[in-house]
Scaffold this motif. Sequence first.
Motif, mmCIF file in Angstrom:
data_model
loop_
_atom_site.group_PDB
_atom_site.id
_atom_site.type_symbol
_atom_site.label_atom_id
_atom_site.label_comp_id
_atom_site.label_asym_id
_atom_site.label_seq_id
_atom_site.Cartn_x
_atom_site.Cartn_y
_atom_site.Cartn_z
ATOM 1 N N SER A 21 -3.349 8.121 13.695
ATOM 2 C CA SER A 21 -4.189 7.454 12.818
ATOM 3 C C SER A 21 -4.992 6.538 13.610
ATOM 4 O O SER A 21 -4.841 5.826 14.605
ATOM 5 N N LEU A 22 -5.959 5.772 12.778
ATOM 6 C CA LEU A 22 -6.800 4.625 13.271
ATOM 7 C C LEU A 22 -5.880 3.788 12.657
ATOM 8 O O LEU A 22 -5.150 3.788 11.634
ATOM 9 N N ARG A 23 -5.950 2.448 13.436
ATOM 10 C CA ARG A 23 -4.953 1.585 13.282
ATOM 11 C C ARG A 23 -5.163 1.014 11.641
ATOM 12 O O ARG A 23 -3.906 0.904 11.262
ATOM 13 N N ARG A 24 -6.096 0.834 11.154
ATOM 14 C CA ARG A 24 -6.219 0.478 9.779
ATOM 15 C C ARG A 24 -7.006 1.513 8.697
ATOM 16 O O ARG A 24 -7.686 1.162 7.776
ATOM 17 N N GLU A 25 -6.416 2.533 9.098
ATOM 18 C CA GLU A 25 -6.889 3.680 8.441
ATOM 19 C C GLU A 25 -6.592 3.731 6.865
ATOM 20 O O GLU A 25 -5.253 3.715 6.939
ATOM 21 N N TYR A 44 -1.746 8.745 7.915
ATOM 22 C CA TYR A 44 -1.833 9.463 9.030
ATOM 23 C C TYR A 44 -2.153 10.869 8.686
ATOM 24 O O TYR A 44 -2.277 11.481 7.529
ATOM 25 N N TYR A 72 0.931 -1.326 -0.079
ATOM 26 C CA TYR A 72 0.054 0.083 0.104
ATOM 27 C C TYR A 72 0.860 1.292 -0.172
ATOM 28 O O TYR A 72 1.893 1.395 0.590
ATOM 29 N N TYR A 108 8.102 11.272 14.042
ATOM 30 C CA TYR A 108 9.027 11.609 12.891
ATOM 31 C C TYR A 108 9.748 12.895 13.033
ATOM 32 O O TYR A 108 9.328 13.877 13.952
ATOM 33 N N TYR A 165 6.607 4.801 17.782
ATOM 34 C CA TYR A 165 5.084 4.458 17.526
ATOM 35 C C TYR A 165 4.397 3.895 18.444
ATOM 36 O O TYR A 165 5.252 2.952 19.131
ATOM 37 N N TYR A 178 2.574 8.520 16.137
ATOM 38 C CA TYR A 178 3.969 8.333 15.581
ATOM 39 C C TYR A 178 4.574 9.709 15.938
ATOM 40 O O TYR A 178 3.982 10.882 15.742
ATOM 41 N N LEU A 209 1.300 5.547 -0.513
ATOM 42 C CA LEU A 209 0.688 6.811 -0.512
ATOM 43 C C LEU A 209 1.569 7.934 -0.866
ATOM 44 O O LEU A 209 2.980 7.883 -0.716
ATOM 45 N N TYR A 239 0.423 -3.386 4.632
ATOM 46 C CA TYR A 239 -0.805 -2.890 5.191
ATOM 47 C C TYR A 239 -1.530 -3.998 6.292
ATOM 48 O O TYR A 239 -1.636 -3.561 7.313
ATOM 49 N N ASP A 240 -1.220 -5.364 5.925
ATOM 50 C CA ASP A 240 -1.731 -6.415 6.995
ATOM 51 C C ASP A 240 -0.729 -6.473 8.340
ATOM 52 O O ASP A 240 -1.267 -6.841 9.569
ATOM 53 N N ALA A 241 0.381 -5.984 8.369
ATOM 54 C CA ALA A 241 1.571 -6.069 9.180
ATOM 55 C C ALA A 241 1.297 -4.764 10.367
ATOM 56 O O ALA A 241 1.856 -4.832 11.195
ATOM 57 N N GLY A 242 0.330 -4.091 9.888
ATOM 58 C CA GLY A 242 0.171 -2.562 10.829
ATOM 59 C C GLY A 242 0.316 -1.698 10.067
ATOM 60 O O GLY A 242 0.131 -1.295 8.870
ATOM 61 N N ASN A 243 0.309 -0.422 10.425
ATOM 62 C CA ASN A 243 -0.117 0.839 9.819
ATOM 63 C C ASN A 243 1.222 1.819 9.982
ATOM 64 O O ASN A 243 0.976 3.252 9.679
ATOM 65 N N MET A 244 2.264 1.336 9.924
ATOM 66 C CA MET A 244 3.327 2.115 9.954
ATOM 67 C C MET A 244 4.021 2.542 8.588
ATOM 68 O O MET A 244 4.230 1.572 7.917
ATOM 69 N N LEU A 245 4.181 3.696 8.470
ATOM 70 C CA LEU A 245 4.606 4.024 7.023
ATOM 71 C C LEU A 245 6.101 4.421 6.777
ATOM 72 O O LEU A 245 6.534 4.934 7.799
ATOM 73 N N THR A 246 6.470 3.858 5.942
ATOM 74 C CA THR A 246 8.186 4.256 5.518
ATOM 75 C C THR A 246 8.076 5.238 4.566
ATOM 76 O O THR A 246 7.345 4.972 3.334
#
Lengths: 113, 114
Positions: free
Chosen positions: B95-99, B103, A32, B35, B48, B33, A34, A95-102
Amino acid sequence: DQQVKQNSPSLSVQEGRISILNCDYTNSMFDYFLWYKKYPAEGPTFLISISSIKDKNEDGRFTVFLNKSAKHLSLHIVPSQPGDSAVYFCAATDYDAGNMLTFGGGTRLMVKP
Amino acid sequence: GAGVSQSPSNKVTEKGKDVELRCDPISGHTALYWYRQRLGQGLEFLIYFQGNSAPDKSGLPSDRFSAERTGESVSTLTIQRTQQEDSAVYLCASSLRRELYGYTFGSGTRLTVV
């Protein structure tokens, strides 16, 4: 090790022309993606996203293309406007592992009138 | 609140002093989070928080950095014995967890260590 790379730190485009911002990633688990836009003295704001089940997503003047085999995505802005001048960050996540963005390092876009 | 709020917006501190940066996330957002963006560089992940789980601290650059979060609300990022290389814009996001849309960022705290 940078998992998300934006190799062009800056890009200058004439108003009305197309802006193409590129992003490469190395983690094959990313599914996923963005794009965020950042003006000076403001936080980044969400612009557009794409899931790996698609290869294109369009929203008005903004289109994101995803090439999974090349691990490459691009953001197209057509036509470019002076108000689009900002720093653009691409971001990716599993996406399935969590919502942390790199995040990538960003590309500064300058649209000249 | 309507958005992510960070304070102060600007902070100038002397080298060696401790600083505390505050983040108020969007109400109901379970994930938070931190940054930072140093001059001319990209967004660097720091820490996080997700609900009541142990925080992911893997991005903290040294033991001078720490962060806390009270339940699912306010978070503070503390930098002890600040150094000039700590100068950066510190950004908080929630964020919501699975938004699907990722963010929502605050406007950041610009920290200058002199």
